[in-house]
Design a protein around this motif. Structure first.
Motif, PDB file in Angstrom:
ATOM      1  N   GLY A   1     -10.192  71.169  32.750  1.00 24.71           N
ATOM      2  CA  GLY A   1     -10.903  71.358  31.480  1.00 24.71           C
ATOM      3  C   GLY A   1     -12.403  71.151  31.658  1.00 24.71           C
ATOM      4  O   GLY A   1     -13.214  71.902  31.118  1.00 24.71           O
TER       5      GLY A   1
ATOM      6  N   ILE B   1     -14.026  63.563  20.531  1.00 19.45           N
ATOM      7  CA  ILE B   1     -13.491  64.047  21.807  1.00 19.45           C
ATOM      8  C   ILE B   1     -14.580  64.814  22.563  1.00 19.45           C
ATOM      9  O   ILE B   1     -14.734  64.664  23.775  1.00 19.45           O
ATOM     10  CB  ILE B   1     -12.234  64.921  21.576  1.00 19.45           C
ATOM     11  CG1 ILE B   1     -11.127  64.077  20.914  1.00 19.45           C
ATOM     12  CG2 ILE B   1     -11.737  65.516  22.888  1.00 19.45           C
ATOM     13  CD1 ILE B   1      -9.901  64.875  20.466  1.00 19.45           C
TER      14      ILE B   1
ATOM     15  N   HIS C   1      -3.047  63.922  29.969  1.00 17.50           N
ATOM     16  CA  HIS C   1      -2.814  64.082  28.530  1.00 17.50           C
ATOM     17  C   HIS C   1      -4.011  63.580  27.709  1.00 17.50           C
ATOM     18  O   HIS C   1      -3.867  63.173  26.569  1.00 17.50           O
ATOM     19  CB  HIS C   1      -1.536  63.341  28.113  1.00 17.50           C
ATOM     20  CG  HIS C   1      -0.331  63.784  28.892  1.00 17.50           C
ATOM     21  ND1 HIS C   1       0.237  65.021  28.708  1.00 17.50           N
ATOM     22  CD2 HIS C   1       0.361  63.179  29.881  1.00 17.50           C
ATOM     23  CE1 HIS C   1       1.262  65.146  29.551  1.00 17.50           C
ATOM     24  NE2 HIS C   1       1.351  64.045  30.273  1.00 17.50           N
ATOM     25  N   GLY C   2      -5.182  63.599  28.341  1.00 23.64           N
ATOM     26  CA  GLY C   2      -6.366  63.038  27.697  1.00 23.64           C
ATOM     27  C   GLY C   2      -7.287  64.082  27.070  1.00 23.64           C
ATOM     28  O   GLY C   2      -6.828  65.097  26.524  1.00 23.64           O
ATOM     29  N   ILE C   3      -8.589  63.805  27.208  1.00 24.64           N
ATOM     30  CA  ILE C   3      -9.647  64.596  26.568  1.00 24.64           C
ATOM     31  C   ILE C   3      -9.415  66.103  26.617  1.00 24.64           C
ATOM     32  O   ILE C   3      -9.540  66.800  25.619  1.00 24.64           O
ATOM     33  CB  ILE C   3     -11.003  64.324  27.272  1.00 24.64           C
ATOM     34  CG1 ILE C   3     -11.358  62.842  27.221  1.00 24.64           C
ATOM     35  CG2 ILE C   3     -12.107  65.159  26.665  1.00 24.64           C
ATOM     36  CD1 ILE C   3     -12.572  62.488  28.081  1.00 24.64           C
ATOM     37  N   TRP C   4      -9.071  66.599  27.828  1.00 22.72           N
ATOM     38  CA  TRP C   4      -9.085  68.061  28.042  1.00 22.72           C
ATOM     39  C   TRP C   4      -7.792  68.725  27.593  1.00 22.72           C
ATOM     40  O   TRP C   4      -7.585  69.913  27.821  1.00 22.72           O
ATOM     41  CB  TRP C   4      -9.397  68.359  29.510  1.00 22.72           C
ATOM     42  CG  TRP C   4     -10.664  67.685  29.926  1.00 22.72           C
ATOM     43  CD1 TRP C   4     -10.793  66.543  30.663  1.00 22.72           C
ATOM     44  CD2 TRP C   4     -12.008  68.085  29.598  1.00 22.72           C
ATOM     45  NE1 TRP C   4     -12.117  66.206  30.822  1.00 22.72           N
ATOM     46  CE2 TRP C   4     -12.884  67.131  30.169  1.00 22.72           C
ATOM     47  CE3 TRP C   4     -12.553  69.146  28.862  1.00 22.72           C
ATOM     48  CZ2 TRP C   4     -14.274  67.217  30.040  1.00 22.72           C
ATOM     49  CZ3 TRP C   4     -13.933  69.231  28.747  1.00 22.72           C
ATOM     50  CH2 TRP C   4     -14.786  68.272  29.328  1.00 22.72           C
ATOM     51  N   ASP C   5      -6.919  67.971  26.947  1.00 22.06           N
ATOM     52  CA  ASP C   5      -5.687  68.522  26.381  1.00 22.06           C
ATOM     53  C   ASP C   5      -5.933  68.972  24.930  1.00 22.06           C
ATOM     54  O   ASP C   5      -5.059  69.546  24.296  1.00 22.06           O
ATOM     55  CB  ASP C   5      -4.602  67.430  26.405  1.00 22.06           C
ATOM     56  CG  ASP C   5      -3.196  68.011  26.582  1.00 22.06           C
ATOM     57  OD1 ASP C   5      -3.078  69.235  26.782  1.00 22.06           O
ATOM     58  OD2 ASP C   5      -2.229  67.240  26.514  1.00 22.06           O
ATOM     59  N   CYS C   6      -7.128  68.710  24.423  1.00 22.98           N
ATOM     60  CA  CYS C   6      -7.454  69.066  23.030  1.00 22.98           C
ATOM     61  C   CYS C   6      -7.711  70.569  22.926  1.00 22.98           C
ATOM     62  O   CYS C   6      -8.490  71.118  23.686  1.00 22.98           O
ATOM     63  CB  CYS C   6      -8.693  68.298  22.558  1.00 22.98           C
ATOM     64  SG  CYS C   6      -9.362  68.914  20.992  1.00 22.98           S
ATOM     65  N   THR C   7      -7.069  71.215  21.965  1.00 20.87           N
ATOM     66  CA  THR C   7      -7.152  72.673  21.849  1.00 20.87           C
ATOM     67  C   THR C   7      -8.202  73.131  20.827  1.00 20.87           C
ATOM     68  O   THR C   7      -8.340  74.310  20.566  1.00 20.87           O
ATOM     69  CB  THR C   7      -5.754  73.234  21.494  1.00 20.87           C
ATOM     70  OG1 THR C   7      -5.757  74.644  21.649  1.00 20.87           O
ATOM     71  CG2 THR C   7      -5.344  72.892  20.078  1.00 20.87           C
ATOM     72  N   ARG C   8      -8.952  72.181  20.290  1.00 18.36           N
ATOM     73  CA  ARG C   8     -10.045  72.484  19.355  1.00 18.36           C
ATOM     74  C   ARG C   8      -9.579  73.244  18.121  1.00 18.36           C
ATOM     75  O   ARG C   8     -10.217  74.200  17.696  1.00 18.36           O
ATOM     76  CB  ARG C   8     -11.159  73.281  20.047  1.00 18.36           C
ATOM     77  CG  ARG C   8     -11.732  72.562  21.240  1.00 18.36           C
ATOM     78  CD  ARG C   8     -12.819  73.371  21.896  1.00 18.36           C
ATOM     79  NE  ARG C   8     -13.114  72.833  23.228  1.00 18.36           N
ATOM     80  CZ  ARG C   8     -13.531  73.559  24.247  1.00 18.36           C
ATOM     81  NH1 ARG C   8     -13.738  74.844  24.100  1.00 18.36           N
ATOM     82  NH2 ARG C   8     -13.767  72.998  25.413  1.00 18.36           N
ATOM     83  N   CYS C   9      -8.449  72.827  17.554  1.00 16.97           N
ATOM     84  CA  CYS C   9      -7.954  73.488  16.340  1.00 16.97           C
ATOM     85  C   CYS C   9      -8.668  72.954  15.108  1.00 16.97           C
ATOM     86  O   CYS C   9      -8.608  73.528  14.043  1.00 16.97           O
ATOM     87  CB  CYS C   9      -6.449  73.324  16.193  1.00 16.97           C
ATOM     88  SG  CYS C   9      -5.885  71.641  15.851  1.00 16.97           S
TER      89      CYS C   9
ATOM     90  N   ARG D   1     -12.371  65.338  16.423  1.00 15.59           N
ATOM     91  CA  ARG D   1     -12.659  66.394  17.406  1.00 15.59           C
ATOM     92  C   ARG D   1     -14.069  66.203  17.978  1.00 15.59           C
ATOM     93  O   ARG D   1     -14.295  66.383  19.165  1.00 15.59           O
ATOM     94  CB  ARG D   1     -12.495  67.768  16.756  1.00 15.59           C
ATOM     95  CG  ARG D   1     -13.139  68.916  17.505  1.00 15.59           C
ATOM     96  CD  ARG D   1     -12.524  69.151  18.901  1.00 15.59           C
ATOM     97  NE  ARG D   1     -13.555  69.636  19.810  1.00 15.59           N
ATOM     98  CZ  ARG D   1     -13.543  69.472  21.119  1.00 15.59           C
ATOM     99  NH1 ARG D   1     -12.547  68.871  21.728  1.00 15.59           N
ATOM    100  NH2 ARG D   1     -14.526  69.928  21.858  1.00 15.59           N
TER     101      ARG D   1
ATOM    102  N   ASN E   1      -2.364  70.165  16.627  1.00 21.88           N
ATOM    103  CA  ASN E   1      -1.619  71.282  17.208  1.00 21.88           C
ATOM    104  C   ASN E   1      -1.283  71.053  18.676  1.00 21.88           C
ATOM    105  O   ASN E   1      -0.220  71.433  19.144  1.00 21.88           O
ATOM    106  CB  ASN E   1      -2.404  72.597  17.062  1.00 21.88           C
ATOM    107  CG  ASN E   1      -2.275  73.217  15.673  1.00 21.88           C
ATOM    108  OD1 ASN E   1      -2.562  74.387  15.489  1.00 21.88           O
ATOM    109  ND2 ASN E   1      -1.836  72.444  14.687  1.00 21.88           N
ATOM    110  N   SER E   2      -2.169  70.414  19.430  1.00 22.17           N
ATOM    111  CA  SER E   2      -1.867  70.136  20.834  1.00 22.17           C
ATOM    112  C   SER E   2      -0.696  69.167  20.949  1.00 22.17           C
ATOM    113  O   SER E   2       0.147  69.296  21.836  1.00 22.17           O
ATOM    114  CB  SER E   2      -3.079  69.528  21.553  1.00 22.17           C
ATOM    115  OG  SER E   2      -3.900  70.544  22.068  1.00 22.17           O
TER     116      SER E   2
END
Lengths: 294, 367
Positions: free
Chosen positions: B241, B224, B199-207, B221, B159-160
């Motif tokens: 993040g 990450i 655009h790395g680790i902290w761009d993950c939205t945990r979907c 996930r 999703n991210s």
């Protein structure tokens, strides 16, 4: 049915309306809530990421206090709390050595021990499953065919091996509840996708790019309102909607209901229990529709 | 058995997209890939898709079935035929379609390469005896990440990445941890710095779509999250993040509950937070900015503080905190729920699937 009740951070503060409406509904459904006072935040996935061993212990402590009430179910009202607690619980229930170490640590700091005796369940699952027949009686006022777009959010569906309640790609529970309350469930593909909340502060642009999908699709499908079982999704959909309006120039004005408010309206809860004035997007169009001719 | 399926065809020359139905006779043991081979052999030789090993190890045949990214060689057709279901087959998401079911994996490989997917051993000469020995225990932290076959199923559903196409994404970041956690690699800090990019680790939205879809149990996930934990352990925490995550720890230690109102300035810094004043006021009007004083303190909060001090001495810090739970989590079956008790209550979802719906971005603009 008596359950331990974990309301989490948001329902204690910025989403108090979720707590008051849940507490008002519980006795009508036949749920006795035992609120936990000595518990902390579940870490919201952030402590899981930053300090995973601490995450495990904080959640084990919540589970231990829930077990100490004698209830076998810990009821949550937030997707993120549900995932964090269920994940920790699975780790502890399926690894005796890990459970022994964590439980011993809990006792060392004066907390009750944990033996893996609690099941974590979201309010959504309990209503859609255990209390579904009761719900039909409780929702006596109905919703006059209000078109409601169910929005599940992520962490009540995925990872499905940790949730174990419904098909993560074809969930049915919110639809069944909307049905029982006399509303019409609207279908749209983004109902199982992400609202962007976990990164809404650190990566606002990316988060808004996710948030727009469900709101836009629900609107195109003709929804009068959206409903979500998660206060974080609620905050994102309700409070950040104005930022989407600013960046796209579109007026969405999509009212967002907590699950407990949706049932609450159909059950005739008081204004002071529903507390719609705490929403950013006005609920007036929905209320007008419900008060109008059927 | 008689198998029917619908395939989203895409012709790059005309730019035309069409959902076409195919019906073929296939043996009962057939998987989706076998059926596609039969269609190509007997019905339409122009159907394009990728394949190689036919046994879930090469990662070539990633595609979508009813909107879910899957490996065509892993999906048995018999249960689907028995249900009388006609599945919709389409190309994976988040990657441009080349033709029919084949996507351009170029951007995928670019991101894998950006992770520097090789070991930096930190020595030039082999030791005496010619080899370094590592125990299983030392390799356990990257056991899951090493299972990746780079099929792209996780990336398809990210999703991210839909919102930020430059996001390194689940496959590349899982690959990153495969090297960060490798005891032979000596470039951990440089890697973590690199993966902490915009655009790395902290761009993950945990979907958690990546964990849900991965056909090999890699759980990207979780990889990450391991990178996040290692970054914070190494003091690489300048990203918003990381600051956001650290504030939850700080809240737990000081009050037990999240100190919500202070989260914004602690994440974004005071200046950015002030720029958001108008937005904050619109929320405050609705009681959504609870005053930080008096703080909302949990009963027996000291226990939460003491726990953190206590476990600091027990050697499960950083990614090891995740690794310790993997054995238990792997004992749970990764299965779609099919509870007959709910048959009466369950409503069959309408014919909207992410693979079929016109609003989905994966069907969008093509070159």
């Amino acid at each position: 049915m008596r359950v331990a009740y974990y309301k989490g951070c948001l329902a204690s503060l910025s989403a108090k309306e979720l707590d008051t409406s849940t507490q008002a509904l519980a006795p009508m459904l036949g749920l006795e809530l035992e609120e936990l006072d000595a518990v902390t935040c579940c870490g919201a996935g952030d402590i899981h990421e930053a300090e995973p061993d601490y995450y495990l212990h904080l959640n084990a402590r919540i589970l231990a206090y829930a077990q100490a009430t004698g209830a076998d179910t810990l009821m949550t009202i937030c997707n993120v709390c549900t995932l964090n607690l269920r994940q920790a619980n699975h780790m502890l229930q399926n690894d005796a050595a890990l459970l022994a170490r964590v439980s011993e640590n809990l006792e060392k700091v004066g907390a009750p021990p944990y033996s893996g005796g609690v099941e974590v369940r979201h309010f959504l699952w309990m209503v859609a499953d255990d209390f579904y027949d009761q719900l039909k009686l409780v929702a006596h006022k109905g919703l006059k065919g209000l078109k409601v777009a169910p929005f599940y959010g992520c962490q009540i569906l995925r990872p499905s091996k940790l949730m174990g309640f419904e098909d993560p790609d074809r969930p049915w529970s919110l639809e069944a509840i909307i049905d029982a309350c006399g509303g019409e469930a609207i279908d749209y593909p983004a109902k199982i996708k992400c609202c962007g909340f976990p990164i809404i502060q650190a990566r606002e642009e990316t988060a808004l790019g996710e948030l727009i999908q469900p709101i836009e699709q629900a609107m195109e499908a003709g929804a009068d309102a959206m409903v979500t079982p998660c206060p974080l999704c609620h905050l994102s959909l309700d409070a950040w909607q104005q930022k989407l309006e600013a960046s796209t120039g579109k007026a969405f004005r999509m009212p967002i209901l907590h699950l407990s408010q949706l049932i609450g309206v159909a059950a005739g809860l008081e204004k002071s229990e529903l507390r719609f004035r705490r929403h950013v997007v006005s609920m007036e169009p929905v209320l007008a529709k419900l008060e109008g001719p059927s | 058995m008689d198998v029917a399926l619908k395939i989203w065809r895409y012709d790059p020359e005309s730019g035309e997209r069409a959902l076409k139905r195919y019906e073929v006779e296939a043996p009962e043991w057939a998987c989706l890939l076998d059926v596609l081979d039969i269609v190509k052999d007997q019905v339409d030789g122009t159907l394009a898709y990728r394949k190689s090993c036919r046994m879930m190890i090469c990662g070539s045949c990633g595609m979508r079935m009813d909107g879910r990214a899957i490996l065509a060689c892993k999906e048995r057709m018999k249960p689907i035929v028995d249900r009388g279901h006609v599945p919709v087959i389409s190309a994976m998401g988040n990657m441009p379609i080349v033709k029919d079911l084949a996507v351009d994996m170029g951007p995928f490989w670019q991101k894998i390469r950006a992770m520097k997917p090789w070991i930096e051993p930190g020595y030039e000469e082999y030791p005496e005896g010619g080899e370094f020995r590592h125990s299983q225990e030392q390799m356990n932290p990257i056991h899951k990440e090493a299972l990746c076959i780079m099929c792209g199923c996780c990336v398809s559903e990210c999703n991210s990445m839909e919102a930020d196409p430059d996001f390194l994404g689940p496959a590349a970041l899982a690959k990153g941890f495969r090297f960060v956690g490798d005891p032979r690699d000596q470039a951990k800090v440089e890697r973590l710095e690199l993966y902490n990019s915009e655009h790395g680790i902290w761009d993950c939205t945990r979907c958690y779509f990546c964990n849900e879809r991965c056909p090999k149990g890699v759980d990207p996930r979780d990889a990450i999250a391991k990178l996040g934990a290692e970054s914070i352990k190494e003091g690489i925490d300048r990203d918003m993040g990381a600051k956001h995550a650290k504030w939850f720890v700080r809240s737990a230690v000081t009050t037990g509950w999240l100190r919500e109102t202070e989260l914004v300035p602690k994440t974004q810094g005071l200046v950015s937070a002030i720029k958001e004043t108008k937005f904050a006021l619109s929320l405050a009007k609705r009681g959504k900015v609870p005053p930080p004083f008096p703080p909302h303190v949990a009963d027996k909060q000291h226990e939460a503080r003491m726990l953190r001090d206590l476990i600091a001495t027990q050697g499960r810090d950083g990614a090891l905190g995740h690794v310790q739970g993997e054995r238990a989590l792997s004992r749970i079956e990764h299965a779609v729920m099919a509870d007959p008790d709910h048959a009466g209550r369950r409503r069959d979802a309408p014919e909207i699937t992410p693979g079929e719906a016109p609003v989905n971005r994966d069907i969008g603009e093509q070159p």
